[in-house]
Design an enzyme around this catalytic site. Structure first.
Site, PDB file in Angstrom:
ATOM      1  N   TYR A 135      45.822  38.472  38.793  1.00 18.59           N
ATOM      2  CA  TYR A 135      46.850  39.506  38.582  1.00 18.59           C
ATOM      3  C   TYR A 135      46.461  40.756  39.357  1.00 18.59           C
ATOM      4  O   TYR A 135      45.322  41.214  39.284  1.00 18.59           O
ATOM      5  CB  TYR A 135      46.951  39.860  37.090  1.00 18.59           C
ATOM      6  CG  TYR A 135      47.823  41.084  36.839  1.00 18.59           C
ATOM      7  CD1 TYR A 135      49.173  40.944  36.598  1.00 18.59           C
ATOM      8  CD2 TYR A 135      47.289  42.369  36.903  1.00 18.59           C
ATOM      9  CE1 TYR A 135      49.981  42.063  36.417  1.00 18.59           C
ATOM     10  CE2 TYR A 135      48.087  43.488  36.725  1.00 18.59           C
ATOM     11  CZ  TYR A 135      49.433  43.327  36.483  1.00 18.59           C
ATOM     12  OH  TYR A 135      50.233  44.432  36.314  1.00 18.59           O
ATOM     13  N   GLU A 154      53.632  44.836  41.644  1.00 24.23           N
ATOM     14  CA  GLU A 154      52.846  43.828  40.951  1.00 24.23           C
ATOM     15  C   GLU A 154      52.919  42.477  41.650  1.00 24.23           C
ATOM     16  O   GLU A 154      53.972  42.084  42.148  1.00 24.23           O
ATOM     17  CB  GLU A 154      53.416  43.698  39.526  1.00 24.23           C
ATOM     18  CG  GLU A 154      52.589  42.909  38.561  1.00 24.23           C
ATOM     19  CD  GLU A 154      53.233  42.908  37.177  1.00 24.23           C
ATOM     20  OE1 GLU A 154      52.877  43.752  36.347  1.00 24.23           O
ATOM     21  OE2 GLU A 154      54.124  42.060  36.950  1.00 24.23           O
TER      22      GLU A 154
END
Lengths: 289, 380
Positions: free
Chosen positions: B101, B189
């Site tokens: 992530y 993101e």
């Protein structure tokens, strides 16, 4: 941290715009020493007998101004604030709404580097009741007294200030933090200041949903960082998670930033929590007599 | 403003973030052609501005052009959380060794951009963050120094990468920060960033741009309204198009105030007295009679609304302007729904005089007015 008093000499950046012009007059009526204005390209003009300069440095040289209030539109606000800071203005009050957050991040970082106090952006400003106002709040609401006010919002701040005045208490210094996600001051910095301020006997803390600034303030109070009475009101109990309630910063994300979380934290720290705005003033009246 | 995955990836690609081969399709036939162009097994992904599309069946694999066509047909016919799917992204399927992530977000408390990174990427990242925060690496970016290669490599190292992989990941982080900074993003993101045998590839992409900064990104302005689909209700979309700050709620009392804090407090006070607000509408500062009229009209036209409560603290907004706006809107609609007005401040007397002349009641305090509004809605 530097706030204001009757000696503060103020320069208005963006004085020739509608808002700048209107509020310069209201500030002068209140007693603020507005000594100069700045609008690039308008140097040599006057706004209601206030001289206008092209740069803050010139205004400082001619009038010795030491604080700036900014009404410049969002696209030019970062440069205006940087200019004010580099010319040594302190505090710098940024009224402008709608500044990109990236610009505010840079503005606040530079202020920290220089040790300048930045109020806002998207703030109603600050006022020392009975002495000086750098902001857009209605003059008639405030009366010299002993209650300090810290608020994230504008009109709700005036609402509660009016109740404090009606209770016969009056205000010492009041500061609007600003409704944006990133702002120059937080509750804790101001609580530290109010702790030392001998004119302030108690504080009204006005918060709203979004972020965790109120929870952090509660922690600060709980560990004894602020020992005077606190009465708080938190707006947004009826808000729906994920929806932005007007202010760019007023949004509940997941379970964080709810009114309940803030009220519980403050209550746990010993603060009085108002169910409605008027309760805050009534509670302070009870404590201060 | 939330960009869809394929829009975010177009931006990422410009900045050199490694991505798999992909193509956007609006029809099943286009999806079939996209497969042929890519030439290897793919996933077909619904393009929609809400989370949970995988669980809703909006992501499906395909091994042949025909299969790509048939799953695209299924997905394009779906609705996810009540939203239509207008496009799919056909993208090469990756062999996943590991999911990472990476995020760049604006952190309110630190007043800067921060990097969030974890080797436990994938759909459960929020659970990872909540239960094992030590598995999330955080780095605050000093706005005056920027994010440099050695900062990025430091983050990659803390994630446990060394040598070439550390440099690859550091390079992606630098690019991601450039996207965040130059695009004025509140959130940038990649989840997951897939670790494959050949390096890292961004399998998903999110990019939320700061609405205040759209004037610097003209290319996005055209898609601005559309991007709120799913986030806003139809009424909220209509209000947005009229430039009104409006949030739809479930009750029967229409609420109009000036200033976000005061308007929120108005909703709360109505709730305190047992009423239910039907909406939040903040007039903002310095509204003129036309704007106020437009707002009043918009709320009165809502069939669910049985009574309207207008709460104005006059500063830049004038009470007489507020009164004119209310009276005009009511006349225009020929509406008889009860209206309660609380006004205080600039030109208060004139405002009240105008309202009383038009048969509209006023109250001096928010508390009294709120109780009255609650009673009126109950009686209506």
């Amino acid at each position: 941290m530097k706030l204001i008093n009757k000696e503060t000499k103020v320069v208005v950046q963006g004085i020739t715009g509608t808002q700048g012009r209107f509020h310069t007059a209201r500030m002068k009526e209140y007693g603020t020493k507005v000594v100069a204005g700045v609008t690039p390209g308008r140097g040599g003009q006057e706004v209601d007998s206030t001289p206008v300069y092209d740069t803050v440095a010139e205004a400082k040289e001619k009038h010795g101004c030491d604080a700036s209030i900014i009404f410049v539109p969002a696209g030019g606000a970062l440069d205006a604030a940087l200019e004010a800071m580099e010319a040594g203005m302190d505090p710098v009050v940024v009224i402008t709404e709608g500044i990109p957050v990236r610009d505010t991040i840079e503005l606040v970082a530079r202020a920290r580097q220089l040790g300048t106090t930045v109020v806002g952006p998207n703030t109603p400003g600050l006022i020392k009741a009975g002495e000086s106002k750098m902001g857009i709040m209605p003059n008639q609401v405030f009366k010299r007294g002993s209650v300090g006010i810290i608020s994230r919002s504008g009109t709700l701040f005036y609402e509660i200030a009016a109740h404090v005045t009606n209770q016969g208490l009056g205000e010492s210094t009041c500061v609007g933090l600003g409704g944006d996600p990133v702002v120059g001051l937080d509750y804790i910095e101001l609580l530290k200041w109010f702790q030392k301020d001998s004119e302030t006997k108690a504080v009204a803390l006005i918060g709203e949903i979004g972020g965790d600034a109120e929870e952090k303030a509660a922690d600060f109070i709980a560990v004894g960082g602020f020992t005077k009475p606190v009465a708080a009101y938190i707006a947004g109990r009826a808000a729906i998670p994920g929806k932005r309630m007007g202010h760019a910063g007023a949004i509940i994300q997941g379970s964080a930033g709810t009114a309940d979380s803030k009220m519980n934290a403050l209550r746990g720290a010993g603060a009085f929590i108002g169910e409605q705005p008027v309760d805050v003033a009534k509670a302070l009246k009870k404590v201060l007599g | 403003m939330k960009l869809l995955e394929y829009e975010a990836k177009e931006v990422f690609r410009r900045y050199g973030v490694p991505l798999g081969a992909s193509a956007v399709a609006s029809t099943p036939e286009e999806a079939r052609d996209a497969f042929t162009k890519i030439g290897k097994p793919v996933v077909v992904k619904a393009q929609v501005g809400v989370g949970g599309r995988g669980k809703a069946g909006g992501i499906k694999p395909a091994d042949t052009p025909e299969q790509a066509q048939s799953v695209a047909k299924q997905i394009l016919a779906m609705r996810i959380k009540d939203l239509p799917i207008r496009k799919v992204l056909v993208e090469e399927r990756l062999t996943i060794q590991h999911e990472v992530y990476l995020g760049v977000i604006v952190d309110r408390a630190s007043r800067c951009f921060i990097i969030l990174a974890s080797r436990e990427g994938g759909v459960n990242i929020e659970e990872v963050a909540a239960k094992t925060p030590e598995k999330i690496v955080k780095y605050n970016i000093d706005p005056l120094r920027g994010f440099r290669s050695y900062h990025a490599n430091g983050v990659a190292k803390r994630l446990g990468y060394n040598g070439k992989k550390m440099q690859q990941l550091g390079d992606i982080l630098m690019k991601l920060y450039r996207v965040a900074y130059e695009m004025d993003a509140e959130l940038t993101e990649i989840n997951p960033l897939v670790e494959t045998a050949d390096g890292f590839i961004a399998a998903d992409a999110r990019l939320n741009v700061d609405n205040n900064a759209l004037y610097r990104h003209k290319e996005l302005e055209a898609k601005f309204l559309e991007s709120f689909e799913g986030e806003l209700t139809p009424r909220e979309m209509e209000a947005r198009a009229m430039d009104l700050t409006y949030v739809e709620l479930n009750g029967d009392i229409g609420i109009i105030g000036n200033g976000a804090g005061l308007t929120m407090a108005t909703l709360d006070t109505v709730m305190l007295y047992g009423g239910h607000a039907g909406n939040f509408l903040d007039l903002g500062g310095g509204a003129n009679p036309e704007r106020i009229g437009k707002a009043v009209e918009f709320v009165l036209k809502d069939n669910r609304v049985k009574a309207l409560f207008v709460n104005v603290l006059g500063g830049i907004t004038r009470c007489d302007d507020t009164a004119k706006g209310i009276i005009d809107a009511r006349k225009k609609l020929n509406d008889t729904k009860p209206i309660v007005v609380r006004m205080m401040g600039t030109n208060e007397e004139e405002g009240k005089r105008l309202l009383h002349g038009a048969g509209i009641e006023t109250d001096d305090t928010m508390e009294e007015a709120a109780q009255k509004a609650v009673n009126l809605a109950k009686g209506a």
